[in-house]
Design a protein around this motif. Structure first.
Motif, PDB file in Angstrom:
ATOM      1  N   LEU A  87    -131.787 -22.190 -24.823  1.00  0.00           N
ATOM      2  CA  LEU A  87    -132.369 -21.316 -23.861  1.00  0.00           C
ATOM      3  C   LEU A  87    -131.629 -20.715 -22.892  1.00  0.00           C
ATOM      4  CD1 LEU A  87    -135.633 -23.608 -22.920  1.00  0.00           C
ATOM      5  CD2 LEU A  87    -135.596 -21.836 -24.576  1.00  0.00           C
ATOM      6  N   GLY A  88    -131.907 -19.411 -22.652  1.00  0.00           N
ATOM      7  CA  GLY A  88    -130.921 -18.804 -21.833  1.00  0.00           C
ATOM      8  C   GLY A  88    -129.615 -18.237 -22.585  1.00  0.00           C
ATOM      9  N   ILE A  89    -129.489 -18.487 -23.944  1.00  0.00           N
ATOM     10  CA  ILE A  89    -128.348 -17.900 -24.873  1.00  0.00           C
ATOM     11  C   ILE A  89    -128.819 -16.786 -25.731  1.00  0.00           C
ATOM     12  CG2 ILE A  89    -126.699 -18.387 -26.326  1.00  0.00           C
ATOM     13  CD1 ILE A  89    -126.302 -19.553 -23.357  1.00  0.00           C
ATOM     14  N   GLY A  90    -128.173 -15.925 -26.129  1.00  0.00           N
ATOM     15  CA  GLY A  90    -128.466 -15.010 -27.127  1.00  0.00           C
ATOM     16  C   GLY A  90    -129.561 -14.181 -26.635  1.00  0.00           C
ATOM     17  N   ASN A  91    -130.615 -13.785 -27.074  1.00  0.00           N
ATOM     18  CA  ASN A  91    -131.821 -13.084 -26.923  1.00  0.00           C
ATOM     19  C   ASN A  91    -132.689 -13.631 -25.969  1.00  0.00           C
ATOM     20  OD1 ASN A  91    -130.938 -10.863 -28.446  1.00  0.00           O
ATOM     21  ND2 ASN A  91    -131.920 -11.424 -30.164  1.00  0.00           N
ATOM     22  N   SER A  92    -132.371 -14.774 -25.436  1.00  0.00           N
ATOM     23  CA  SER A  92    -133.354 -15.533 -24.427  1.00  0.00           C
ATOM     24  C   SER A  92    -133.282 -15.205 -23.155  1.00  0.00           C
ATOM     25  CB  SER A  92    -132.911 -16.904 -24.625  1.00  0.00           C
ATOM     26  OG  SER A  92    -133.415 -17.643 -25.815  1.00  0.00           O
ATOM     27  N   SER A  93    -134.261 -14.927 -22.206  1.00  0.00           N
ATOM     28  CA  SER A  93    -134.153 -14.759 -20.931  1.00  0.00           C
ATOM     29  C   SER A  93    -133.526 -15.595 -20.276  1.00  0.00           C
ATOM     30  CB  SER A  93    -135.774 -14.393 -20.650  1.00  0.00           C
ATOM     31  OG  SER A  93    -136.579 -15.627 -20.617  1.00  0.00           O
ATOM     32  N   HIS A  94    -133.067 -15.317 -19.228  1.00  0.00           N
ATOM     33  CA  HIS A  94    -132.338 -16.257 -18.188  1.00  0.00           C
ATOM     34  C   HIS A  94    -133.150 -16.887 -17.212  1.00  0.00           C
ATOM     35  CE1 HIS A  94    -128.695 -13.188 -19.213  1.00  0.00           C
ATOM     36  NE2 HIS A  94    -129.041 -13.980 -20.398  1.00  0.00           N
ATOM     37  N   GLY A  95    -133.726 -18.028 -17.622  1.00  0.00           N
ATOM     38  CA  GLY A  95    -134.616 -18.715 -16.957  1.00  0.00           C
ATOM     39  C   GLY A  95    -133.794 -19.600 -15.642  1.00  0.00           C
ATOM     40  N   GLU A  96    -134.675 -19.929 -14.804  1.00  0.00           N
ATOM     41  CA  GLU A  96    -134.231 -20.644 -13.574  1.00  0.00           C
ATOM     42  C   GLU A  96    -133.383 -21.671 -14.055  1.00  0.00           C
ATOM     43  OE1 GLU A  96    -133.259 -22.989 -10.430  1.00  0.00           O
ATOM     44  OE2 GLU A  96    -134.668 -23.539 -11.861  1.00  0.00           O
ATOM     45  N   PRO A  97    -131.984 -22.014 -13.532  1.00  0.00           N
ATOM     46  CA  PRO A  97    -131.112 -23.049 -14.337  1.00  0.00           C
ATOM     47  C   PRO A  97    -131.062 -24.176 -14.012  1.00  0.00           C
ATOM     48  CG  PRO A  97    -129.924 -21.534 -12.451  1.00  0.00           C
ATOM     49  CD  PRO A  97    -131.213 -21.035 -12.765  1.00  0.00           C
ATOM     50  N   LEU A  98    -131.890 -24.637 -12.866  1.00  0.00           N
ATOM     51  CA  LEU A  98    -131.736 -26.072 -12.415  1.00  0.00           C
ATOM     52  C   LEU A  98    -132.983 -26.513 -12.958  1.00  0.00           C
ATOM     53  CD1 LEU A  98    -130.670 -28.391 -11.100  1.00  0.00           C
ATOM     54  CD2 LEU A  98    -131.920 -27.512  -8.932  1.00  0.00           C
ATOM     55  N   ASN A  99    -134.336 -26.028 -12.544  1.00  0.00           N
ATOM     56  CA  ASN A  99    -135.772 -26.768 -13.059  1.00  0.00           C
ATOM     57  C   ASN A  99    -136.252 -26.254 -14.157  1.00  0.00           C
ATOM     58  OD1 ASN A  99    -135.837 -28.370 -10.438  1.00  0.00           O
ATOM     59  ND2 ASN A  99    -135.908 -26.527  -9.522  1.00  0.00           N
ATOM     60  N   GLU A 100    -135.581 -25.140 -14.809  1.00  0.00           N
ATOM     61  CA  GLU A 100    -136.439 -24.668 -16.080  1.00  0.00           C
ATOM     62  C   GLU A 100    -135.419 -24.993 -17.174  1.00  0.00           C
ATOM     63  OE1 GLU A 100    -138.332 -20.428 -17.584  1.00  0.00           O
ATOM     64  OE2 GLU A 100    -137.283 -20.545 -15.545  1.00  0.00           O
ATOM     65  N   ILE A 101    -134.545 -24.494 -17.338  1.00  0.00           N
ATOM     66  CA  ILE A 101    -133.558 -24.606 -18.444  1.00  0.00           C
ATOM     67  C   ILE A 101    -132.915 -26.370 -18.633  1.00  0.00           C
ATOM     68  CG2 ILE A 101    -131.691 -23.536 -19.729  1.00  0.00           C
ATOM     69  CD1 ILE A 101    -133.855 -21.912 -19.434  1.00  0.00           C
ATOM     70  N   GLN A 102    -133.708 -27.007 -19.189  1.00  0.00           N
ATOM     71  CA  GLN A 102    -133.321 -28.432 -19.090  1.00  0.00           C
ATOM     72  C   GLN A 102    -133.640 -28.793 -20.639  1.00  0.00           C
ATOM     73  OE1 GLN A 102    -135.748 -30.736 -16.671  1.00  0.00           O
ATOM     74  NE2 GLN A 102    -134.804 -29.930 -14.826  1.00  0.00           N
ATOM     75  N   ALA A 103    -132.741 -30.090 -20.912  1.00  0.00           N
ATOM     76  CA  ALA A 103    -133.135 -30.504 -22.342  1.00  0.00           C
ATOM     77  C   ALA A 103    -134.406 -30.717 -22.850  1.00  0.00           C
ATOM     78  CB  ALA A 103    -132.135 -31.852 -22.579  1.00  0.00           C
ATOM     79  N   PRO A 104    -135.419 -31.515 -22.086  1.00  0.00           N
ATOM     80  CA  PRO A 104    -136.631 -31.511 -22.672  1.00  0.00           C
ATOM     81  C   PRO A 104    -137.491 -30.473 -23.255  1.00  0.00           C
ATOM     82  CG  PRO A 104    -136.458 -33.031 -20.670  1.00  0.00           C
ATOM     83  CD  PRO A 104    -135.320 -31.937 -20.967  1.00  0.00           C
ATOM     84  N   ILE A 105    -137.370 -29.371 -22.476  1.00  0.00           N
ATOM     85  CA  ILE A 105    -138.017 -27.993 -22.919  1.00  0.00           C
ATOM     86  C   ILE A 105    -137.434 -27.391 -24.061  1.00  0.00           C
ATOM     87  CG2 ILE A 105    -136.790 -26.379 -21.519  1.00  0.00           C
ATOM     88  CD1 ILE A 105    -139.581 -24.966 -21.185  1.00  0.00           C
ATOM     89  N   GLU A 106    -136.118 -27.478 -24.468  1.00  0.00           N
ATOM     90  CA  GLU A 106    -135.288 -27.158 -25.433  1.00  0.00           C
ATOM     91  C   GLU A 106    -135.739 -27.903 -26.740  1.00  0.00           C
ATOM     92  OE1 GLU A 106    -131.166 -25.038 -23.791  1.00  0.00           O
ATOM     93  OE2 GLU A 106    -131.192 -27.554 -23.740  1.00  0.00           O
ATOM     94  N   ILE A 107    -135.844 -29.378 -26.464  1.00  0.00           N
ATOM     95  CA  ILE A 107    -136.104 -30.305 -27.715  1.00  0.00           C
ATOM     96  C   ILE A 107    -137.722 -29.504 -28.140  1.00  0.00           C
ATOM     97  CG2 ILE A 107    -136.705 -32.395 -28.274  1.00  0.00           C
ATOM     98  CD1 ILE A 107    -134.623 -33.262 -26.077  1.00  0.00           C
ATOM     99  N   ALA A 108    -138.532 -29.776 -27.079  1.00  0.00           N
ATOM    100  CA  ALA A 108    -140.010 -28.998 -27.375  1.00  0.00           C
ATOM    101  C   ALA A 108    -139.979 -27.714 -28.245  1.00  0.00           C
ATOM    102  CB  ALA A 108    -140.613 -28.885 -25.966  1.00  0.00           C
TER     103      ALA A 108
END
Length: 310
Positions: free
Chosen positions: A41-62
């Motif tokens: 998340l946040g890489i490539g064509n992804s939007s740049h989400g909030e870097p502390l509380n949003e872009i985390q491992a659990p949501i990437e795994i989901a």
């Protein structure tokens, strides 16, 4: 690259360096797998989400779990239903793979954990070596928002490169981090004498940012894993973040390597587990002279487990 074959092979990146797609090319051209590369998340064509509380491992795994389900259900746009799925990760991506199959052992027919071990005690050494800084300040003309009035950008050494094409700024907000310079990149990813300098320069010029949210959830890996399918752990002998620079320095004569201890985390895998140490290689397996040997080990393992492309 995707086609209608029955075999599917998935890879996603380490958060600290761009992935060298030579392995994907080998999987496609030589071993005839269909592939999908999944950006964090946040890489490539992804939007740049909030870097502390949003872009985390659990949501990437989901997100990876959802994409995998779409492939198996035949609902992934433009792709035929896939019968077999193999997940391959690197570093942080290996941790995501590990968590994915623990949550749903049926999600994957085989996994490969590259640049990985179960020993997290060396991660602070990696963090200190990276000397993380604001990504948009580190490469302001690529990762930031600055646009120069003439065609020149800073190269990996921080000097102006007047022959480079002017990039489109990626406009990362504050909070996205990058390693400080080419020296920190080399320390964490490359083993001296066993890589081409051009690979190091290219790695520094195209590096991708990481978020504090990802770094703080890096250790959210359960000790015991429910997965029972084929598991290959392959790590460079001189890996810094997962072996402290020497994967053979176990301190235990009964343990062949630090990554070999991961077998204890897969009690259901039995003989399906294998750990391999790639010699003369640092954390960035894809950037070393013997990278093709790494690829052969991975693909031979998958073929030996009945996961060859059909």
């Amino acid at each position: 690259m995707l086609d209608s074959s029955d075999q599917y092979f998935s890879y996603w990146d380490s958060p600290y360096n761009n992935f060298n797609y030579s392995y994907v090319n080998t999987a496609v051209d030589q071993y005839k797998y269909s592939t999908l590369a999944i950006d964090r998340l946040g890489i490539g064509n992804s939007s740049h989400g909030e870097p502390l509380n949003e872009i985390q491992a659990p949501i990437e795994i989901a997100a990876i779990a959802a994409l995998t389900k779409m492939l198996r259900d035949g609902t992934f746009p433009g792709v035929k239903q896939i019968k077999k799925v193999v997940h391959i990760g690197h570093s942080f991506g290996s941790g995501q793979t590990y968590n994915l199959v623990n949550m749903d052992p049926s999600s994957s027919d085989g996994i490969v954990l590259t640049g990985f071990s179960g020993n997290g005690s060396f991660v602070p050494v990696f963090g200190a070596g990276a000397n993380f800084v604001q990504a948009n300040d580190n490469q302001p003309f690529r990762l930031g928002s600055k646009i120069m009035g003439y065609s020149s950008v800073t190269n990996a050494y921080g000097a102006l490169d007047y022959d480079a094409a002017l990039p489109t700024p990626l406009n990362y907000p504050n909070g996205y981090l990058a390693n400080a310079n080419i020296n920190s990149n080399q320390y964490n990813f490359f083993l001296p004498k066993f890589f081409d300098l051009g690979a190091l320069v290219a790695g520094e010029q195209t590096k991708q940012p990481v978020t504090p949210g990802e770094l703080l959830t890096l250790g959210s890996v359960p000790m015991m894993n429910a997965y029972a399918g084929p598991v290959l752990v392959i790590t460079g002998q001189n890996d810094v973040p997962f072996c402290g620079g020497n994967c053979l320095a176990t301190g235990d004569p009964m343990l062949a390597s630090i990554p070999a201890a991961v077998k204890k985390s897969f009690p259901n895998a039995g003989d399906n587990f294998e750990a391999y140490i790639q010699p003369n290689t640092g954390h960035g397996l894809n950037f070393h002279y013997n990278q093709t040997g790494t690829y052969d080990v991975i693909n031979c393992f998958l073929n030996g487990k009945g996961l060859a492309s059909s």
